[in-house]
Each structure stands twice: as C-alpha cells, then as structure tokens.
Design a protein around this motif. Structure first.
Motif, PDB file in Angstrom:
ATOM      1  N   ALA A 181       0.828  -1.206   0.000  1.00 56.85           N
ATOM      2  CA  ALA A 181       0.000   0.000   0.000  1.00 56.85           C
ATOM      3  C   ALA A 181       0.860   1.252   0.000  1.00 56.85           C
ATOM      4  O   ALA A 181       2.062   1.218   0.300  1.00 56.85           O
ATOM      5  CB  ALA A 181      -0.929  -0.009   1.207  1.00 56.85           C
ATOM      6  N   ALA A 182       0.216   2.379  -0.322  1.00 57.76           N
ATOM      7  CA  ALA A 182       0.947   3.646  -0.460  1.00 57.76           C
ATOM      8  C   ALA A 182       1.668   4.044   0.818  1.00 57.76           C
ATOM      9  O   ALA A 182       2.742   4.669   0.774  1.00 57.76           O
ATOM     10  CB  ALA A 182      -0.010   4.748  -0.892  1.00 57.76           C
ATOM     11  N   ASP A 183       1.108   3.708   1.976  1.00 52.72           N
ATOM     12  CA  ASP A 183       1.718   4.101   3.240  1.00 52.72           C
ATOM     13  C   ASP A 183       2.649   3.019   3.808  1.00 52.72           C
ATOM     14  O   ASP A 183       3.133   3.133   4.931  1.00 52.72           O
ATOM     15  CB  ASP A 183       0.642   4.423   4.276  1.00 52.72           C
ATOM     16  CG  ASP A 183      -0.303   3.255   4.519  1.00 52.72           C
ATOM     17  OD1 ASP A 183      -0.256   2.278   3.740  1.00 52.72           O
ATOM     18  OD2 ASP A 183      -1.093   3.326   5.482  1.00 52.72           O
TER      19      ASP A 183
END
Length: 387
Positions: A181-183
């Motif tokens: 995921a992006a984070d």
C-alpha cells in the motif's frame, strides 16, 4: 526386451476398466473449446487477454492462443515435468520450476540476451514460483518439496535468501497487497506461503534480509485440515484458499483469518480464483470439474464439465472468461456470463456423455505418456503429503 506403456497390456480391476471406459467416452466432448496438447498440463499463467502460458509434464512451456487456437513452443524441453510458471516483466523472462530441482529461464522478447538458463539451489521438486521486484530490482521467489523458500536475483540467478519454516512441501506463494500500500515501506513486502503441512506462514522480504514474522512463528494460519494448494488475495487483503481437505475458503484478516465462507467439494481443490468485479469464485477440482460460485452466498452457480482428468490450474482471461488446464492435456475456456452459464447447464442436461463412445482417434494411447516409474513420481509430485 520391449516395455509397453499401454494400460491394456496390464492386469486391471473392473473398477479401473470402468474408469478408463468412462474417461475415454468423456474425452469426446468439446465443452470449453478444448485445445489438446501432447502431455499432462501442470500449471497455467496468463499472458494477455487472448493467450496463456502452460507448463507440461513433457518438460515443455508453450504459449496457447485461445482466439486463434494456436500453440507455440517457447523453449528447449527440460529433462523432467515442469510444475510452475512465473513471468518477470522487467527482464522479459519466463521461469519454469521443474521436478529435477532446477528452475529454467526462457527469454520472451525477440533478440533478448539471456546467459541465465538454469537456477540451481533446491534439493527437491520445485513446486511454486513468484516473480516481482523490490526498488526496481527484479527478484524471483521459489518454493519446493524440500520445504524451503529461495529468493533469487532474477538477472543473475544469485541466491539472496533461503528461508526455512515449513516442515513439508511448499505449494504456493502470494504477496500481501496491504504490504504494498501507499503508506507501506517501499523496500520490503510481506510474503504468505502455503504448504502440505497445512500451515500458511508470513515472511518479511527485502533485498538486505528475509525472515519469518514473529506472529507467524507464534501462530501460523491454520484454516485447513491438510495440504493447501493455492492462496490468492482479494481486493480487501483477505485470502481465498484451495485445499486437499476438499474445501475452498475465504479467510478474513479482521477475524484473525477465520473462514466466513467454505465451499465444499467432492475431492481435492487444486485452484481457486476470485473474480472480484463479477462477485464470483471459480474452483478447479480433482473430480475433473470447474465450478463457479457466488462469492456472497457461497452457492454453486455452474459446474463446467469437460475435462476427463484432474483439473490442475485456472487463469482469468480478460474480464469474463476463465481458462482451465488438466492432466488430460487440454486447455479449455469457460464463460462467466450468467446467460452463457445457464445455456451450458441446459446443454449438459440434454447430453448423456457417459453413454457415448469416443472415436478411436479421440484418445491415442501412449500419446504424451510417461513410463510407469515416471507416472508414480508424478503422482507423488501432485499429491505430496496430502494424506
């Protein structure tokens, strides 16, 4: 002294003869628009919306175009059955795992220089492969019957890490999408592994180091009674699994991987495919059938009958078609459109496949067959530690 592979030259029980007659009759059907290859098909991987790659027991990898019904051999045959396929999009290389313990590399792009031909490191059958990348560097992950996972540099064939945690043969590998995921950190991901020891384990993988996560060591995921052949993540980060305990299950992360859906089958479930945009689940079973299920209710919508041996793998083709491959050596295509599934059900009800004899040239004895010893080894490869 000559040696025959013709089953008719050996003593057979009445049950075995009846099974042979049933399969010979069933082989006549044209359901799924079969494309017949020369040996047993053990793995399939999607190439594009028209083509799949298949791995054969004859040691060959082929590209099968379902639109033109054409078959293209991709490489010089390996010396033993090929069990798994993975494609590296960065290096344009196809990797095939083999029961001779090696992984064979084939360049896919015209004019591609490929000095890397074979990766050696496992001590038993290679069972599963997964190609991906970290920080732009292509890597290959492999699992084998030696119960180890190896992380390779896809370009050089160098071993980066070798992992041991399972006690029996590895069956499948999948990357946790939430770890991408992006984070999430960009220099690592979490790998899930399935095995004949019925456990699903979790691993931290980076270029610098790899290790089993503490929560996995303390509490591996135990959702099945025996071997887990396939694990696939859905869009929510939950798991769909296929097992030799005759079930496919949906394991929910927020419930500590407890199953909220169990799909019962009459025999081992070899593969499971979740088609999220249609809300459907497709399963491949050792009973020769491909089943389509409603993911929400768990109801079986359609049973696609066509193969006359164990179904070994599935691949999604485009938006609404599924490809299945089998020990019978055929590649078949099935629709996921409701009206076409309904039409198939009507067609099957009108047929009496078991009562129709196949033409003499429909099933050729000896075509693509292995020796008796190789057949026994193949059975061991397919059913390793199932009981």
């Amino acid at each position: 002294m000559s040696v025959s592979n013709d089953a008719g030259h050996f003593f057979q029980t009445s049950e075995a003869l009846a099974t042979t007659e049933r399969k010979t009759a069933k082989a006549k059907n044209k359901h799924g628009n079969p494309i017949k290859l020369t040996s047993k098909i053990l793995a399939v991987a999607e190439k594009d919306e028209h083509t799949v790659y298949v791995a054969e027991a004859a040691g060959e990898v082929k590209a099968v175009n379902l639109e033109t019904n054409t078959v293209k051999k991709l490489a010089t045959p390996a010396p033993a059955p090929l069990t798994s396929i993975a494609v590296c999009s960065i290096t344009k290389t196809l990797f095939a795992g083999c029961w001779d313990k090696n992984i064979y590399a084939t360049p896919l792009a015209p004019g591609t220089d490929s000095t890397l031909r074979k990766l050696t490191g496992h001590t038993d059958f290679v069972k599963c492969l997964l190609a991906t990348s970290l920080n732009g560097q292509p890597i290959l992950l492999s699992g084998a019957a030696d119960s180890t996972i190896i992380v390779w540099d896809s370009r050089t064939g160098k071993q980066l890490h070798k992992l041991k945690g399972h006690t029996k043969a590895l069956q499948d590998l999948a990357i946790d999408p939430l770890s991408l995921a992006a984070d999430a950190p960009t220099d690592s991901f979490v790998l899930f592994s399935a095995s004949s020891d019925r456990e699903i384990r979790r691993w931290h993988i980076s270029l610098q180091k790899a290790f089993e996560l503490p929560e996995s060591i303390e509490k591996p995921i135990l959702a099945h009674e025996t071997s887990i052949y396939k694990i696939r993540f859905d869009g929510d980060g939950d798991l769909w699994t296929a097992s030799a305990d005759k079930t496919a299950k949906h394991l929910v992360r927020e419930r500590e991987w407890a199953a909220d859906t169990t799909l019962q089958h009459p025999d081992f479930v070899r593969d499971v495919l979740f088609v999220e945009h249609l809300g459907l689940v497709v399963t491949a079973c050792r009973d020769e059938e491909v089943r389509v299920w409603d993911a929400g209710s768990g109801d079986c919508i359609c049973v696609y009958k066509g193969h006359y041996e164990e179904v070994t793998g599935l691949a999604l083709l485009g938006q609404d078609r599924v490809v299945s491959v089998s020990i019978d050596g055929s590649v078949r295509t099935w629709s996921l459109k409701k009206w076409e599934m309904a039409r198939f059900r009507e067609e099957v009800e009108k047929e009496k496949v078991d009562g129709i004899a196949a033409p003499k040239d429909e099933v050729k004895k000896g075509e693509g067959m292995l020796t008796a010893e190789e057949e026994a080894e193949l059975a061991e490869l397919m059913d390793d530690d199932d009981e």
